[in-house]
Motif scaffolding. Structure first.
Motif, PDB file in Angstrom:
ATOM      1  N   SER A  40       0.837  -1.191   0.000  1.00 54.49           N
ATOM      2  CA  SER A  40       0.000   0.000   0.000  1.00 54.49           C
ATOM      3  C   SER A  40       0.877   1.247   0.000  1.00 54.49           C
ATOM      4  O   SER A  40       1.944   1.280   0.599  1.00 54.49           O
ATOM      5  CB  SER A  40      -0.923   0.003   1.217  1.00 54.49           C
ATOM      6  OG  SER A  40      -0.170  -0.002   2.417  1.00 54.49           O
ATOM      7  N   ALA A  41       0.403   2.275  -0.698  1.00 57.26           N
ATOM      8  CA  ALA A  41       1.179   3.500  -0.823  1.00 57.26           C
ATOM      9  C   ALA A  41       1.036   4.365   0.422  1.00 57.26           C
ATOM     10  O   ALA A  41      -0.020   4.413   1.051  1.00 57.26           O
ATOM     11  CB  ALA A  41       0.739   4.280  -2.059  1.00 57.26           C
ATOM     12  N   LYS A  42       2.119   5.024   0.759  1.00 58.68           N
ATOM     13  CA  LYS A  42       2.159   5.920   1.906  1.00 58.68           C
ATOM     14  C   LYS A  42       2.878   7.197   1.507  1.00 58.68           C
ATOM     15  O   LYS A  42       3.518   7.265   0.457  1.00 58.68           O
ATOM     16  CB  LYS A  42       2.882   5.254   3.084  1.00 58.68           C
ATOM     17  CG  LYS A  42       2.223   3.976   3.575  1.00 58.68           C
ATOM     18  CD  LYS A  42       3.074   3.305   4.638  1.00 58.68           C
ATOM     19  CE  LYS A  42       2.384   2.061   5.178  1.00 58.68           C
ATOM     20  NZ  LYS A  42       2.177   1.053   4.112  1.00 58.68           N
ATOM     21  N   VAL A  43       2.798   8.209   2.352  1.00 62.65           N
ATOM     22  CA  VAL A  43       3.550   9.442   2.123  1.00 62.65           C
ATOM     23  C   VAL A  43       4.988   9.198   2.571  1.00 62.65           C
ATOM     24  O   VAL A  43       5.255   9.010   3.757  1.00 62.65           O
ATOM     25  CB  VAL A  43       2.943  10.627   2.893  1.00 62.65           C
ATOM     26  CG1 VAL A  43       3.751  11.891   2.625  1.00 62.65           C
ATOM     27  CG2 VAL A  43       1.494  10.832   2.503  1.00 62.65           C
ATOM     28  N   LEU A  44       5.909   9.193   1.648  1.00 62.25           N
ATOM     29  CA  LEU A  44       7.316   8.961   1.963  1.00 62.25           C
ATOM     30  C   LEU A  44       8.064  10.263   2.256  1.00 62.25           C
ATOM     31  O   LEU A  44       9.042  10.264   2.988  1.00 62.25           O
ATOM     32  CB  LEU A  44       8.001   8.229   0.810  1.00 62.25           C
ATOM     33  CG  LEU A  44       7.356   6.910   0.366  1.00 62.25           C
ATOM     34  CD1 LEU A  44       8.172   6.288  -0.766  1.00 62.25           C
ATOM     35  CD2 LEU A  44       7.220   5.937   1.528  1.00 62.25           C
ATOM     36  N   PHE A  45       7.591  11.350   1.670  1.00 65.19           N
ATOM     37  CA  PHE A  45       8.242  12.647   1.876  1.00 65.19           C
ATOM     38  C   PHE A  45       7.215  13.739   1.636  1.00 65.19           C
ATOM     39  O   PHE A  45       6.369  13.631   0.749  1.00 65.19           O
ATOM     40  CB  PHE A  45       9.426  12.826   0.917  1.00 65.19           C
ATOM     41  CG  PHE A  45      10.025  14.209   0.944  1.00 65.19           C
ATOM     42  CD1 PHE A  45      11.016  14.528   1.853  1.00 65.19           C
ATOM     43  CD2 PHE A  45       9.580  15.195   0.064  1.00 65.19           C
ATOM     44  CE1 PHE A  45      11.566  15.811   1.884  1.00 65.19           C
ATOM     45  CE2 PHE A  45      10.124  16.465   0.085  1.00 65.19           C
ATOM     46  CZ  PHE A  45      11.118  16.778   1.004  1.00 65.19           C
ATOM     47  N   SER A  46       7.293  14.813   2.430  1.00 62.27           N
ATOM     48  CA  SER A  46       6.433  15.970   2.222  1.00 62.27           C
ATOM     49  C   SER A  46       7.152  17.211   2.744  1.00 62.27           C
ATOM     50  O   SER A  46       7.656  17.221   3.869  1.00 62.27           O
ATOM     51  CB  SER A  46       5.093  15.802   2.942  1.00 62.27           C
ATOM     52  OG  SER A  46       4.274  16.942   2.754  1.00 62.27           O
ATOM     53  N   THR A  47       7.221  18.214   1.910  1.00 65.44           N
ATOM     54  CA  THR A  47       7.841  19.475   2.323  1.00 65.44           C
ATOM     55  C   THR A  47       6.953  20.160   3.360  1.00 65.44           C
ATOM     56  O   THR A  47       5.771  20.382   3.102  1.00 65.44           O
ATOM     57  CB  THR A  47       8.024  20.403   1.121  1.00 65.44           C
ATOM     58  OG1 THR A  47       8.759  19.730   0.098  1.00 65.44           O
ATOM     59  CG2 THR A  47       8.761  21.675   1.530  1.00 65.44           C
ATOM     60  N   PRO A  48       7.473  20.490   4.531  1.00 77.10           N
ATOM     61  CA  PRO A  48       6.651  21.186   5.531  1.00 77.10           C
ATOM     62  C   PRO A  48       6.265  22.582   5.053  1.00 77.10           C
ATOM     63  O   PRO A  48       7.032  23.256   4.370  1.00 77.10           O
ATOM     64  CB  PRO A  48       7.564  21.258   6.756  1.00 77.10           C
ATOM     65  CG  PRO A  48       8.652  20.273   6.507  1.00 77.10           C
ATOM     66  CD  PRO A  48       8.828  20.191   5.032  1.00 77.10           C
ATOM     67  N   LYS A  49       5.067  22.994   5.421  1.00 81.56           N
ATOM     68  CA  LYS A  49       4.597  24.336   5.073  1.00 81.56           C
ATOM     69  C   LYS A  49       5.099  25.339   6.110  1.00 81.56           C
ATOM     70  O   LYS A  49       4.352  25.798   6.982  1.00 81.56           O
ATOM     71  CB  LYS A  49       3.073  24.362   4.990  1.00 81.56           C
ATOM     72  CG  LYS A  49       2.499  23.621   3.795  1.00 81.56           C
ATOM     73  CD  LYS A  49       0.986  23.777   3.751  1.00 81.56           C
ATOM     74  CE  LYS A  49       0.399  23.085   2.550  1.00 81.56           C
ATOM     75  NZ  LYS A  49      -1.080  23.236   2.499  1.00 81.56           N
ATOM     76  N   THR A  50       6.368  25.641   6.040  1.00 83.07           N
ATOM     77  CA  THR A  50       6.973  26.631   6.933  1.00 83.07           C
ATOM     78  C   THR A  50       7.869  27.542   6.112  1.00 83.07           C
ATOM     79  O   THR A  50       8.292  27.198   4.997  1.00 83.07           O
ATOM     80  CB  THR A  50       7.809  25.949   8.035  1.00 83.07           C
ATOM     81  OG1 THR A  50       8.926  25.266   7.420  1.00 83.07           O
ATOM     82  CG2 THR A  50       6.977  24.934   8.817  1.00 83.07           C
ATOM     83  N   ASP A  51       8.156  28.707   6.662  1.00 82.22           N
ATOM     84  CA  ASP A  51       9.006  29.671   5.967  1.00 82.22           C
ATOM     85  C   ASP A  51      10.412  29.142   5.742  1.00 82.22           C
ATOM     86  O   ASP A  51      11.116  29.603   4.840  1.00 82.22           O
ATOM     87  CB  ASP A  51       9.069  30.977   6.762  1.00 82.22           C
ATOM     88  CG  ASP A  51       7.738  31.715   6.764  1.00 82.22           C
ATOM     89  OD1 ASP A  51       6.991  31.563   5.771  1.00 82.22           O
ATOM     90  OD2 ASP A  51       7.438  32.417   7.750  1.00 82.22           O
ATOM     91  N   ASP A  52      10.843  28.201   6.598  1.00 81.74           N
ATOM     92  CA  ASP A  52      12.185  27.649   6.435  1.00 81.74           C
ATOM     93  C   ASP A  52      12.313  26.793   5.175  1.00 81.74           C
ATOM     94  O   ASP A  52      13.417  26.600   4.669  1.00 81.74           O
ATOM     95  CB  ASP A  52      12.561  26.807   7.657  1.00 81.74           C
ATOM     96  CG  ASP A  52      12.770  27.663   8.895  1.00 81.74           C
ATOM     97  OD1 ASP A  52      13.182  28.834   8.724  1.00 81.74           O
ATOM     98  OD2 ASP A  52      12.512  27.175  10.012  1.00 81.74           O
ATOM     99  N   PHE A  53      11.210  26.261   4.706  1.00 81.31           N
ATOM    100  CA  PHE A  53      11.268  25.314   3.588  1.00 81.31           C
ATOM    101  C   PHE A  53      10.528  25.790   2.349  1.00 81.31           C
ATOM    102  O   PHE A  53      10.749  25.258   1.271  1.00 81.31           O
ATOM    103  CB  PHE A  53      10.684  23.958   4.022  1.00 81.31           C
ATOM    104  CG  PHE A  53      11.511  23.269   5.055  1.00 81.31           C
ATOM    105  CD1 PHE A  53      12.581  22.477   4.696  1.00 81.31           C
ATOM    106  CD2 PHE A  53      11.242  23.429   6.404  1.00 81.31           C
ATOM    107  CE1 PHE A  53      13.357  21.845   5.639  1.00 81.31           C
ATOM    108  CE2 PHE A  53      12.010  22.802   7.362  1.00 81.31           C
ATOM    109  CZ  PHE A  53      13.078  22.007   6.987  1.00 81.31           C
ATOM    110  N   VAL A  54       9.630  26.738   2.489  1.00 81.05           N
ATOM    111  CA  VAL A  54       8.847  27.213   1.355  1.00 81.05           C
ATOM    112  C   VAL A  54       9.143  28.687   1.142  1.00 81.05           C
ATOM    113  O   VAL A  54       9.007  29.495   2.066  1.00 81.05           O
ATOM    114  CB  VAL A  54       7.332  27.007   1.595  1.00 81.05           C
ATOM    115  CG1 VAL A  54       6.546  27.482   0.382  1.00 81.05           C
ATOM    116  CG2 VAL A  54       7.033  25.546   1.894  1.00 81.05           C
ATOM    117  N   GLN A  55       9.564  29.031  -0.046  1.00 84.21           N
ATOM    118  CA  GLN A  55       9.832  30.414  -0.375  1.00 84.21           C
ATOM    119  C   GLN A  55       9.531  30.647  -1.839  1.00 84.21           C
ATOM    120  O   GLN A  55       9.365  29.709  -2.617  1.00 84.21           O
ATOM    121  CB  GLN A  55      11.275  30.788  -0.060  1.00 84.21           C
ATOM    122  CG  GLN A  55      12.313  29.904  -0.724  1.00 84.21           C
ATOM    123  CD  GLN A  55      13.718  30.297  -0.330  1.00 84.21           C
ATOM    124  OE1 GLN A  55      14.164  31.406  -0.615  1.00 84.21           O
ATOM    125  NE2 GLN A  55      14.418  29.406   0.344  1.00 84.21           N
TER     126      GLN A  55
END
Length: 746
Positions: free
Chosen positions: A438-453
């Motif tokens: 079964s498929a799972k979330v292996l990676f997800s970019t956090p919705k924070t200023d440190d990671f999203v610009q």
């Protein structure tokens, strides 16, 4: 065409003239009759004490005789003529029999060596007939087949004692038409083949039968297109609707000749399956999508293709009945195209997909799928095509790889001002749980200023997203862009691929090789490209599944938030390389993909392949039966300079191509730009070990505690990233903010 009362005096007058010149005992009579054993002409001959030897006027519509009949005619004629110089042959054909009579006379000239050239012999006979007589009686020009059999007769002179040779039993494997004829007015045709001949397993029966006939799929397709419905039928409406179609099918085909497949919406005992069971038909169920992508996993594709091939090979009367529930046309179309490629009915993957889509009403794909899934469909069709190169090695075993990073070259415009705020999500099976597909979330970019610009086309040419995530099997990679408040998401692109077919640890994708929204192609620059870089799993190390410690903060299923303890002011998740410091590499994309169309539906766990009856055959070891042959490496919380250096080394290991060298240069440029911050980053790492009120550290600690309590790092990753599909929208588990695209529920 003379009536009987006219034919008798007509033929009788000719016979009287002949008998006035020749003795009746000097004549041997042949009659090419219309099929009746006691024809009208034969009765007229018998009235003059003449016995006529009858031959048919055609063989399955072709004005020819079988080789056995030709031999009988020639031997009988030769024997009669050799008895006396006063002997003659009287050869008559009933109405419409001139073409075969002309062939018989030409064959006699060749047989008796009166004419060595077969074509000249045939032309000599035709000179005695009125012009246009052959065209009058034969809709097809029989000369090519006549000449072929005259050449058979000529071979008798080379070895008379071995002529005619004994019949050979052969397998007629296939027919290949080179250069398509124009029979539809547009340079194409829809060919149907039929094979007639004696039953090869009944040597005592020489009568011709239909040995093969291409099914007239036009009737099936006419019924098939009636099955398209854009309305979501209620249960009381669906049963009579599907039941009516099944009754039409069962009126033409035996229920034992049908194998039923159903692309269902996720329920193991779906409404459609219950309808099939009411007609004593067991449907084999497949999901309609894999993590929102209207595709099957490679294991499911193999199961479907092997089952279909085995069933069709059992009997020429066997058929496949393939049904999809509401919104399942995209994956059904892919499955049919894959079957065409698998059975070698179509060598070109793009053409196979377009052939199937022609049967669907226009706009059906856009109605059900917000993204155009054709690029991923074509990618998997190419996977199927590789089976022909090494059937015994297909499908290849899944490979466990490290998905190191994704590099976006030329920033797409998703904010209206030439920029975007990308977030990446990776879905796939847990690489350390081979028994769970079964498929799972292996990676997800956090919705924070440190990671999203925000990245703009003016300031940035390349965006590097460090993922560092182990993957195995069928993987879905999504990229979405968010607004400045992180509340509104819009899909940038989606890609589905299999790690078994990743070559040289590099996956290159241009804008025609990614699944995008139907109306957003103009937002991608022409030279847009995504480069996904992998690395092999180091066999000398292992991936720990225990709770994270101070020495190893990363788990095998990675959330980028777990890397925050190695960050200060440098964004490890995204490396930006300015236009002045880099050049666009010239990678070669796979292929350009047309604006083909496919459709998407609801989500279902990939392991839910089920059938209410035992499957026809085993299709080989499943993913659950496979064991990992190597251990995976630890993921240490290195500082950014080390991470970028590692990324550069991985890029260099891909291969000695100019493109990959340039990737290494880009990574090195990023390392130089960050070299001045290495010391401060290392000091920050030491301080972050016991953070006094840091928000980033609090998030890291909270994330670590959650993983420690649940014992499943995938649970934390899954809960932190909303799924971009219909199930999330209906369940209300996504962010409270409205997404830019609403997917229709099935």
């Amino acid at each position: 065409m003379l009536e009987e009362d006219e034919l008798k005096p007509y033929v009788g007058g000719i016979l009287k003239q002949l008998l006035a010149r020749y003795s009746i005992d000097s004549l041997m009579v042949f009659n090419f009759e219309g099929g009746k054993k006691n024809s009208q002409t034969a009765r007229i001959f018998s009235g003059y004490d003449m016995s006529a030897m009858g031959y048919p006027r055609n063989y399955e519509g072709c004005p020819l005789l079988t080789l056995e009949m030709i031999h009988h005619f020639l031997r009988s004629s030769e024997s009669w003529l050799s008895l006396s110089q006063d002997n003659f042959l009287l050869i008559h054909s009933e109405h419409g029999g001139w073409p075969v009579l002309a062939f018989a006379l030409a064959a006699l000239l060749v047989y008796l060596r009166r004419c060595k050239d077969e074509r000249k012999a045939l032309e000599t006979i035709h000179k005695y007939a009125p012009p246009g007589l052959v065209e009058l009686y034969s809709p097809l020009n029989p000369a090519p087949s006549h000449l072929r059999y005259l050449k058979y007769v000529s071979r008798r002179h080379k070895s008379p004692e071995l002529w005619p040779p004994a019949d050979r039993m052969l397998n007629l494997n296939c027919a290949i038409i080179r250069t398509v004829p124009n029979f539809d007015g547009q340079g194409g045709c829809r060919p149907i083949f039929r094979i007639y001949g004696p039953d090869p397993l009944a040597p005592n029966d020489s009568s011709a039968k239909v040995l093969f006939s291409t099914p007239k799929t036009d009737d099936f397709v006419q019924l098939y297109t009636q099955c398209f419905s854009t309305d979501m039928l209620e249960e009381d409406e669906l049963k009579p609707y599907v039941g009516g179609i099944l009754k039409q099918l069962l009126a033409r085909y035996s229920i034992d000749s049908l194998m039923v497949f159903n692309f269902e919406g996720g329920k193991k005992n779906s409404q459609t399956a219950r309808i099939f069971s009411g007609y004593d038909m067991s449907a084999m169920g497949y999901p309609r999508n894999y993590e929102g992508c209207p595709l099957l996993t490679l294991e499911m594709i193999h199961h479907f293709l092997r089952s279909s091939e085995s069933w069709l090979s059992l009997s020429q009367d066997n058929f496949l009945l393939i049904h999809s529930e509401h919104g399942g046309w995209p994956v059904l179309a892919f499955a049919l195209a894959a079957l065409l490629v698998y059975l070698r009915r179509c060598k070109d993957e793009r053409k196979a997909l377009e052939t199937i889509h022609k049967y669907a009403p226009p706009g059906l794909v856009e109605l059900y799928s917000p993204l155009n899934p054709a690029p991923s469909h074509l990618r998997y069709l190419k996977y199927v095509s590789r089976r022909h190169k090494s059937p015994e090695l297909w499908p290849p075993a899944d490979r466990m790889l490290n998905l190191n990073c994704a590099i976006i070259r030329t920033v797409p415009n998703f904010d209206g001002q030439g920029g975007c705020r990308p977030i990446f999500r990776i879905y796939g099976p847990d690489p350390l749980a081979p028994n769970d597909s079964s498929a799972k979330v292996l990676f997800s970019t956090p919705k924070t200023d440190d990671f999203v610009q925000l990245y703009t086309q003016e300031d940035s040419e390349i965006i590097k997203i460090n993922i560092r995530c182990p993957v195995r099997g069928d993987i879905v990679m999504e990229c979405v862009s968010v607004d400045e408040d992180f509340k509104h998401e819009v899909m940038v692109f989606r890609v589905m691929f299999s790690t078994a077919f990743v070559e040289d640890n590099l996956l290159l994708l241009d804008r025609d090789q990614i699944d995008i929204l139907w109306d957003t192609k103009h937002r991608f620059p022409v030279d847009f490209r995504v480069e996904v870089i992998f690395s092999e799993i180091d066999a000398t190390t292992s991936i720990h599944t225990s709770e994270p410690s101070s020495e190893s903060e990363s788990n095998h299923i990675t959330d980028a938030a777990s890397e925050q303890n190695g960050l200060n002011n440098v964004h490890d998740g995204f490396d930006v390389i300015s236009m002045q410091e880099t050049e666009i590499s010239n990678g070669t994309p796979e292929h350009n993909i047309p604006d083909s169309r496919s459709v998407q539906t609801s989500q279902m766990e990939p392991e839910n392949i089920h059938s209410s009856a035992p499957e026809a055959e085993s299709v080989g070891p499943t993913i659950q039966d496979r064991e990992l042959s190597v251990d995976a490496p630890k993921f240490e919380d290195d500082n950014d300079a080390i991470a970028d250096t590692s990324s550069s080394q991985e890029a260099e290991s891909v291969g000695p191509t100019s493109q990959e060298d340039e990737l290494a240069e880009n990574a090195s440029a990023g390392e130089e730009s960050e070299g001045s911050t290495t010391n401060s980053t290392a000091n920050s790492d030491a301080q972050l070990a016991d953070p006094p009120g840091s928000e980033a550290d609090a998030a890291t600690a909270e994330h670590s505690d959650a993983n420690s309590e649940s014992g499943s790092p995938s649970g934390s990753a899954s809960s932190s990233s909303p799924k971009f599909d219909e199930d999330t929208e209906e369940a209300g588990t996504a962010d409270a903010e409205v997404q830019s695209i609403e997917l229709e529920g099935s």
